[in-house]
Scaffold this motif. Structure first.
Motif, PDB file in Angstrom:
ATOM      1  N   GLN A  28       0.085  -0.325  -8.770  1.00  0.00           N
ATOM      2  CA  GLN A  28      -1.218   0.285  -8.989  1.00  0.00           C
ATOM      3  C   GLN A  28      -2.357  -0.576  -8.458  1.00  0.00           C
ATOM      4  O   GLN A  28      -3.367  -0.048  -8.011  1.00  0.00           O
ATOM      5  N   ASP A  29      -2.230  -1.880  -8.556  1.00  0.00           N
ATOM      6  CA  ASP A  29      -3.265  -2.808  -8.104  1.00  0.00           C
ATOM      7  C   ASP A  29      -2.598  -3.984  -7.419  1.00  0.00           C
ATOM      8  O   ASP A  29      -1.497  -4.391  -7.799  1.00  0.00           O
ATOM      9  N   CYS A  30      -3.285  -4.548  -6.435  1.00  0.00           N
ATOM     10  CA  CYS A  30      -2.804  -5.738  -5.737  1.00  0.00           C
ATOM     11  C   CYS A  30      -3.993  -6.610  -5.406  1.00  0.00           C
ATOM     12  O   CYS A  30      -4.970  -6.141  -4.821  1.00  0.00           O
ATOM     13  N   TYR A  31      -3.918  -7.883  -5.790  1.00  0.00           N
ATOM     14  CA  TYR A  31      -4.998  -8.831  -5.567  1.00  0.00           C
ATOM     15  C   TYR A  31      -4.462 -10.070  -4.865  1.00  0.00           C
ATOM     16  O   TYR A  31      -3.461 -10.640  -5.289  1.00  0.00           O
ATOM     17  N   HIS A  56      -9.394  -1.124 -20.835  1.00  0.00           N
ATOM     18  CA  HIS A  56      -9.214  -0.767 -19.431  1.00  0.00           C
ATOM     19  C   HIS A  56     -10.414   0.050 -19.015  1.00  0.00           C
ATOM     20  O   HIS A  56     -10.733   1.059 -19.642  1.00  0.00           O
ATOM     21  N   LYS A  83       0.816  -1.220   0.000  1.00  0.00           N
ATOM     22  CA  LYS A  83       0.000   0.000   0.000  1.00  0.00           C
ATOM     23  C   LYS A  83       0.848   1.268   0.000  1.00  0.00           C
ATOM     24  O   LYS A  83       0.365   2.337  -0.364  1.00  0.00           O
ATOM     25  N   LEU A 117       0.073  -8.357  -8.861  1.00  0.00           N
ATOM     26  CA  LEU A 117       0.277  -6.914  -8.810  1.00  0.00           C
ATOM     27  C   LEU A 117       0.275  -6.351 -10.229  1.00  0.00           C
ATOM     28  O   LEU A 117       0.741  -7.009 -11.155  1.00  0.00           O
ATOM     29  N   ARG A 118      -0.219  -5.133 -10.372  1.00  0.00           N
ATOM     30  CA  ARG A 118      -0.031  -4.394 -11.625  1.00  0.00           C
ATOM     31  C   ARG A 118       0.902  -3.250 -11.299  1.00  0.00           C
ATOM     32  O   ARG A 118       0.633  -2.444 -10.404  1.00  0.00           O
ATOM     33  N   THR A 177     -13.147   1.131 -15.511  1.00  0.00           N
ATOM     34  CA  THR A 177     -13.571   1.013 -14.126  1.00  0.00           C
ATOM     35  C   THR A 177     -15.098   0.990 -14.049  1.00  0.00           C
ATOM     36  O   THR A 177     -15.671   0.917 -12.970  1.00  0.00           O
TER      37      THR A 177
END
Length: 155
Positions: free
Chosen positions: A98-101, A149, A92, A111-112, A151
């Protein structure tokens, strides 16, 4: 309020605001055929319901000098809550991520990551990703271009 409780106008409001969050209330009211006061009341109800998580400006990564993106699969040394929590806290704090899943399957996280060039990606890999708490392996896949892409969630 839940998704099933939305009527046609609420769904229209959400769709229009997802397309352009800068619409004025008057513009939005006209698009959904409501008076400005009725439209504003509905928007406030949608926001208070928790369906709307916020309003954000999206920057163009390439225009910001971030010409590359990579998806990085991460394997941790274990699945204990403490290991996961330490990893997630650290992630964080890293702007390049940018992204974490959290995943189920072969890898623990996806991760992105965005980067400027090959040297920057090497820096991120060597100095950041491999030094995250609990990491034992990273496997990166570089993107050639984004085909889609979004949202937006269609209502």
């Amino acid at each position: 309020m839940q998704l099933k409780d939305l009527d046609k106008r609420d769904r229209q409001i959400l769709n229009f605001l997802q397309e352009d969050g800068r619409l004025t209330n008057a513009e939005l009211a006209e698009k959904v055929s409501l008076s400005p006061s009725a439209c504003l009341r509905r928007v406030k109800q949608l926001e208070e319901s928790g369906l709307v998580s916020g309003y954000h400006m999206m920057l163009d990564a390439k225009a910001c000098g971030l010409t590359g993106a990579a998806f990085v699969f991460v394997t941790l040394e274990g699945q204990g809550r403490d290991i996961l929590a330490r990893f997630e806290r650290a992630v964080k704090e890293i702007n390049e991520i940018q992204d974490c899943y959290l995943l189920a399957g072969e890898y623990d996280y996806l991760l992105r990551v965005v980067y400027q060039d090959a040297a920057d990606l090497e820096r991120i890999h060597h100095d950041i990703l491999t030094n995250l708490p609990g990491v034992v392996r990273v496997n990166s896949t570089l993107t050639l271009r984004a085909v889609k892409h979004t949202t937006k969630i269609n209502m």
